[in-house]
Every structure is written in C-alpha cells, then in structure tokens.
Design a protein around this motif. Sequence first.
Motif, PDB file in Angstrom:
ATOM      1  N   UNK A 256     -10.088 -42.550  14.551  1.00 43.86           N
ATOM      2  CA  UNK A 256      -9.982 -41.745  13.328  1.00 43.86           C
ATOM      3  C   UNK A 256      -8.571 -41.192  13.257  1.00 43.86           C
ATOM      4  N   UNK A 257      -7.775 -41.741  12.391  1.00 47.09           N
ATOM      5  CA  UNK A 257      -6.370 -41.370  12.298  1.00 47.09           C
ATOM      6  C   UNK A 257      -6.081 -40.444  11.111  1.00 47.09           C
ATOM      7  N   UNK A 258      -7.120 -39.799  10.590  1.00 48.04           N
ATOM      8  CA  UNK A 258      -6.913 -38.946   9.421  1.00 48.04           C
ATOM      9  C   UNK A 258      -6.226 -37.633   9.753  1.00 48.04           C
ATOM     10  N   UNK A 259      -6.370 -37.172  11.002  1.00 52.06           N
ATOM     11  CA  UNK A 259      -5.805 -35.869  11.331  1.00 52.06           C
ATOM     12  C   UNK A 259      -6.583 -34.752  10.657  1.00 52.06           C
ATOM     13  N   UNK A 260      -5.885 -33.687  10.277  1.00 49.85           N
ATOM     14  CA  UNK A 260      -6.544 -32.538   9.660  1.00 49.85           C
ATOM     15  C   UNK A 260      -6.622 -32.650   8.142  1.00 49.85           C
ATOM     16  N   UNK A 261      -6.032 -33.675   7.606  1.00 49.68           N
ATOM     17  CA  UNK A 261      -6.078 -33.805   6.161  1.00 49.68           C
ATOM     18  C   UNK A 261      -5.371 -35.057   5.714  1.00 49.68           C
ATOM     19  N   UNK A 262      -5.406 -35.322   4.419  1.00 47.91           N
ATOM     20  CA  UNK A 262      -4.744 -36.489   3.855  1.00 47.91           C
ATOM     21  C   UNK A 262      -3.634 -35.996   2.931  1.00 47.91           C
ATOM     22  N   UNK A 263      -2.411 -36.410   3.209  1.00 48.60           N
ATOM     23  CA  UNK A 263      -1.295 -35.974   2.379  1.00 48.60           C
ATOM     24  C   UNK A 263      -1.062 -34.478   2.433  1.00 48.60           C
TER      25      UNK A 263
END
Length: 271
Positions: A256-263
């Motif tokens: 899961x490479x989304x991190x804490x948010x998108x953009x």
Amino acid sequence: MSEVEWQRMKAHEVRACAELDAVVILPIASIEQHGPHLPTMTDTRLGQEVAVRAARVASSPVIVAPVMWAGLSEHHMPFGGTLTLSHVTFRAVLHDLVAATVRNGFKRIVISNSHGGNDLAMQQFCDEISASTPATLVATTYPAEASEEIAALLEDQKGVMHAGEAETSMMMACEGDLVDTTDLAGIAQMEADAPSFLKAGKGSYRWRPFSHLTANGLAGNPARSTPDKGEALLKVSADAIAALIDDPDTWASPQDQRGDGIGGVPFLRDS
C-alpha cells in the motif's frame, strides 16, 4: 507429508494440512475430444499428474484437491466426445470449491489450469473474488509457467498444442495404454494459420469452433512423441509449479503506497 491428494486423506489429515498453512492446488481441466489418438480425459489426467508431482517436489506443504474436470469446451463440441459447462456454471462451481477450501482453513490456493479454454474465465474469477476472500488466489497454467523448459524439449512445435507432440508424449508417459500410436504421422495437423484461429483484425478477438482450425480435432504433430519426452515434460512442468509455490513473492501481501493521503489530501483509509 507422505500423502498429497485430498481425496485420499482422512478428514483429520486434511485439517492438519490447514494447520500447517499448506498450499492447496485446485486443478481445473476438461473432458473433451483430443483428436483420433488421445482419450477425452487428457487435460484432466495431465493436470492432475502435474499437480501431484509439483506437490511432491515442493519444499512447502502442499495438498492437491480433486480435479474440477468439467470446463469450458464449447469450441470442441463439433467433434463429439466433449462435455462442457456454461460460463455461469463454471464460475459458480469454481466459486463454491474455493469457498469450501477456505472454510476448511486454507489461505493459499493455486488454481492450476490444464485446458486453454478455461484461461480467461479463471483469471476473471480471481479478479472478482480476491478482494472479498481471506485467501490468496494464484491462477496458473503449467504450459505458461514452464514455457521455456517445454519449448527446449520439443522438436515440431514451440509449446503445448492440442493433442500434439507435448500432450501425446505426456500421455504416453502416464497413460500409454490409452494412446493410439498406429498413425501418428498421418493424423498431424500443422496449420499455417493456427495463430489467427481466434483473431480478427490486428488485435481483436473472434470466437470460432475448433473445427475452423483442424479437420480431426488435433492441432500439432504427435509423430515425434515418446514416453521419455513425456516424462521430461511432466518433470519440468511440475518443477515450475513447485517453484511458483515455493517463491515467497507468490504469497507476499499487497503493498500500500498511498501513505497518509493522495496529493497531500488526507482520506479515510480502507484498512
């Protein structure tokens, strides 16, 4: 594990396999015509043979479920001797077998297909169910997984063709009494337009019955088939499936490479 076939085990032995986190190979195949020289069980018999051999050589614990012998073989119906399912029934049976396997406690399942007509439906099934099952599903075919090794053993074809050099050799190795060897050269069907069998235009798909390709239900040349070649083909096929099972990357969890948010915009994560 001395025994690897589910149907030969007692219930408590199957439960013990689940407790060991054993991989389940669920072979899927067909009962269909295989030219004038091979029995209708060819795909089913070879799929079972490769799966059992793979289970025995894998370093991971593996159990082989009974073969789902009914497949998608409408294209072979013009030659007779063929039993086929509808797409709806095929996917429903496969769904229920996978669900039952998971209910038995297994979390790693290899759906191993030995009939080309099942390929797309098998992959679509995995796409549909993977997000909603706790098990990891891997869809494979031994002709693809061992393609390079198989090609190196063949003389008249590049890979496994329907009832050709490869399948005839393997059936000679494991069911020789059922192979009619009286005129293998005479029945060969090496069609120049075989690659375009199911194609239209430059890259489009068009369904055709198998009688569009061959006069006798055979595609390929079984004349160079031998039991020794069949044994070698079965070995490399089983070794390839075993290597797939033993590879840790096969069972690695999705990243899961989304991190804490998108953009830079936070959002509610799924998990």
